[in-house]
Motif scaffolding. Structure first.
Motif, mmCIF file in Angstrom:
data_model
loop_
_atom_site.group_PDB
_atom_site.id
_atom_site.type_symbol
_atom_site.label_atom_id
_atom_site.label_comp_id
_atom_site.label_asym_id
_atom_site.label_seq_id
_atom_site.Cartn_x
_atom_site.Cartn_y
_atom_site.Cartn_z
ATOM 1 N N ALA A 301 34.553 50.381 63.801
ATOM 2 C CA ALA A 301 33.600 51.494 63.824
ATOM 3 C C ALA A 301 33.381 52.010 65.239
ATOM 4 C CB ALA A 301 32.273 51.057 63.209
ATOM 5 N N GLY A 324 31.615 57.148 64.575
ATOM 6 C CA GLY A 324 31.051 55.959 65.199
ATOM 7 C C GLY A 324 29.899 56.231 66.146
ATOM 8 N N THR A 327 26.585 54.487 65.011
ATOM 9 C CA THR A 327 26.789 53.039 65.120
ATOM 10 C C THR A 327 26.744 52.610 66.581
ATOM 11 O OG1 THR A 327 28.153 53.055 63.139
ATOM 12 C CG2 THR A 327 28.337 51.129 64.552
#
Length: 537
Positions: A301, A324, A327
Motif C-alpha cells: 500500500a 496509498g 494510508t
C-alpha cells in the motif's frame, strides 16, 4: 427543432419544520430536451436537488409538499400523479444516478443482482436474458472485466467502478431521461473525467436527455448544453452553457465562476528543523490463502516513501484512490502499523509505545474529509471542540475552558453563539470550520488535512483555503494536505508528492511539478483536472 422531454413550470416546494414552513423552491421553470444536458447549478441549499427529486416524487412526503407548479414528461403530468404511474417512471423511462454510489448500492447484493432487480421490475427480464442484458450494460459503461465483476459486491469495487455500476442500473431499461445528482463529487480527477466522457457518449449514442445537478463548474463545462443557476430557491440566470459561463449576466453567477480556489501559498522557507521527517515508510498488507491461511504475498500500500515538512509549509500528497496517500498519512500519525523511520519534533517515534506517544498526540492533529461523519451528532459544538482539551489538559475547566473554545471558534471565523448548536444545524462549511477548530485548539505543530474540501461547494472551498493559509501563516503550522483536487492543492501546497500504487512517482516544489511535470502520470492527472490549461511539456 428540439424534442422536448421534460418541462417544469412554476415549481414550488415547501417543507414543514419544527419552527414553521420553509419555501425551498419558489416558482422555478426549466426544460430538458432529448440529446441535451441541462445543468442545475448552485450552492448547497439553493434548491437544485430538491427541484430534481420532485420530478420522481422522491422528497420526504408529507413533510414536503408542492403548493403549485407543473411537471410534464412528454406532455404527461407527473405532479401529484398516482403511485403506480410514478413507480413505472422510476428506473424505467427516467433513470437516476446519485452522488455517492456506496450508499446508493445495496452492500449485501452483487453487481448482477443489483442490475437484475430493476430489469425484473420494469422489463420483466429474468434468467439468461437478464444476464445477457447485464453484461451488455456493463460493457456499455466500460466496466473492466464485466464477467468477473458480476459476482462482486460494492465494497470490492473502486469509486469509479461503483459509479459505472450505478449508471448501468440507471440505463438498464433504456430511459429517455437521466437525472445525475452530483455524480462525480467523490471521485478522483482522472476517474471523474472518464465518467463525464462516458455520460456524454451515452447521451449522444442513446439520444437521452440529461438533467445534471452540480456545484462544480468544471463538471458543468464538460457536459452541459444549457445551464440554470439557482440561489435561495429561485433561478437567477438561465441560458446556453457557453453564454452563461463566458458572459454571465447575474452577479451571483459571476461569484460562482470566480469562486474557484485561487492564489498561491504564502512563501515559506524549506530550511530549518523539520516538524516531521520520515524515511523509507512501508505499509504492507498480507494476502493469505490456503487451508491454513498462510501469507502468500503482500499488498504494498505504501512502498518506500520519504518526505519532510517544515514549519509554515504545506506538503501536498496527490494521487488516485488506492494510490496509498491516506494510508501514508495514517502511518505517519502512528495510526497504522508501518516500517521505516518517523522523526517528529526531533524525536524518533517509530517504535514508541502508545503511552509514551500519547503526550505528543496533541501536537499532531487531523481534519477529515467528511465533517458530518467526523463530528458526533450527539455532541454540541462546544463539546466537540472541548473533547481534545479534556484529554490533554484535564485541569482546564469552567469559564477558562469555554474561553479557550470561543477563541478557537473565532480563529476559524465562527461566532461564539454556535457553541450550543449541533452538527446537523450547521452548513457543510461551518461543520468543517468546527473540525479545524477542534484540531487548532490544541495548538498543534502539524496538521494532516485529508480531503478537507471535497464535500464542499466551490465558494466554501475557496473560503476554507483562505482560512487555512491564514492560520498557517499566523501559527507557522506544518500541513500534510491530501487531495485529488489539484486546484485546491495548487492554492495551498509548497511541495507536491505524486503517488501511484504506493510509490512516489514525482516529488518537488509545487510550481515545478505543476508547470514542468516530468512523469507521464503527473501530466495525465493535470490534464484530467485542468483540461486545456494543463501543461503539455
Amino acid at each position: 427543432m428540439s424534442e422536448r422531454l421534460l418541462e417544469v413550470r412554476d415549481l414550488q416546494v415547501r417543507f414543514r419544520t419544527e419552527v414553521g414552513e420553509v419555501d425551498a423552491v419558489r416558482g422555478v421553470s426549466w426544460q430538458v430536451d432529448a440529446g441535451r444536458t441541462l445543468a442545475l447549478v448552485g450552492e448547497s441549499g439553493s434548491g437544485k436537488s430538491v427541484s430534481a427529486m420532485s420530478v420522481l416524487q422522491l422528497l420526504p412526503y408529507p413533510r414536503a409538499s408542492h403548493p403549485g407548479g407543473s411537471i410534464r414528461f412528454r406532455g404527461e403530468e407527473l405532479m401529484h400523479a398516482p403511485g403506480p404511474l410514478i413507480r413505472a417512471y422510476r428506473g424505467g423511462r427516467i433513470g437516476t444516478v446519485f452522488q455517492e454510489p456506496m450508499t446508493s448500492l445495496n452492500p449485501l447484493h452483487t453487481v448482477e443482482k443489483q442490475i437484475a432487480e430493476t430489469l425484473r421490475i420494469h422489463s420483466r427480464l429474468t434468467g439468461a436474458k437478464a444476464r445477457e442484458r447485464i453484461l451488455e450494460l456493463l460493457e456499455l459503461v466500460r466496466l473492466p472485466e464485466p464477467v468477473r465483476r458480476l459476482g462482486s459486491y460494492p465494497h470490492e469495487l473502486s469509486g469509479g467502478q461503483r459509479q459505472r455500476v450505478m449508471i448501468a442500473v440507471a440505463l438498464a431499461n433504456n430511459p429517455e431521461l437521466l437525472i445525475a445528482d452530483e455524480p462525480t463529487t467523490a471521485l478522483d480527477v482522472t476517474v471523474q473525467a472518464q465518467i463525464l466522457d462516458l455520460m456524454a457518449d451515452l447521451r449522444d449514442r442513446l439520444h437521452m436527455g440529461v438533467l445534471l445537478i452540480s456545484h462544480d463548474l468544471n463538471v458543468v463545462r464538460r457536459l452541459a448544453d444549457d445551464i440554470a443557476v439557482m440561489r435561495d430557491g429561485v433561478i437567477v440566470e438561465q441560458g446556453p452553457a457557453e453564454q452563461v459561463l463566458a458572459r454571465p449576466a447575474h452577479e451571483y453567477t459571476r461569484t460562482l465562476i470566480d469562486a474557484e480556489p485561487s492564489g498561491r501559498p504564502r512563501p515559506a522557507s524549506a530550511a530549518g528543523e523539520p516538524v516531521m521527517a520520515v524515511e523509507d515508510i512501508r505499509v504492507y498488507f498480507p494476502i493469505r490463502g490456503g487451508f491454513f491461511r498462510t501469507v502468500k504475498d503482500h499488498v504494498r500500500a505504501v512502498d518506500g516513501v520519504s518526505l519532510q515538512v517544515t514549519p509554515g509549509r504545506t506538503v501536498g500528497i496527490v494521487g488516485e484512490s488506492g494510490s496509498g496517500k491516506t494510508t501514508l498519512a495514517l502511518a505517519l500519525l502512528r495510526l497504522q502499523r508501518s516500517r521505516g523511520r518517523i522523526v517528529f519534533l526531533g524525536q524518533d517515534i517509530s517504535a514508541l509505545s502508545s503511552s509514551r506517544l500519547r503526550p505528543l498526540r496533541k501536537q499532531m492533529q487531523v481534519v477529515f474529509q467528511d465533517p458530518f461523519g467526523s463530528l458526533s451528532p450527539r455532541m454540541s459544538v462546544e463539546q466537540v471542540v472541548a473533547e481534545g482539551l479534556q484529554v490533554h489538559q484535564p485541569t482546564l475547566k469552567g469559564e477558562a475552558l469555554r474561553a479557550v473554545i470561543a477563541e478557537a471558534l473565532r480563529e476559524v471565523g465562527l461566532p461564539e453563539s454556535v457553541m450550543t448548536r449541533f452538527p446537523h444545524e450547521l452548513s457543510g462549511g461551518q461543520r468543517q470550520r468546527v473540525a479545524v477548530a477542534r484540531a487548532l485548539v490544541l495548538k498543534p505543530k502539524l496538521m494532516v488535512l485529508d480531503e478537507p474540501t471535497s464535500a464542499l461547494d466551490r465558494s466554501v472551498q475557496a473560503q476554507l483555503v483562505d482560512l487555512l493559509r491564514d492560520l498557517q501563516a499566523r501559527h507557522q503550522l506544518a500541513y500534510l494536505f491530501i487531495s485529488h483536487d489539484l486546484a485546491v492543492v495548487r492554492a495551498l501546497a509548497h511541495e507536491i508528492i505524486v503517488m501511484r500504487d504506493g510509490v512516489v512517482v514525482e516529488q518537488g516544489e509545487a510550481d515545478a511539478v505543476f508547470d514542468r511535470p516530468r512523469q507521464p502520470y503527473t501530466r495525465e492527472l493535470l490534464q484530467a483536472a485542468l483540461g486545456e490549461d494543463a501543461p503539455v511539456t
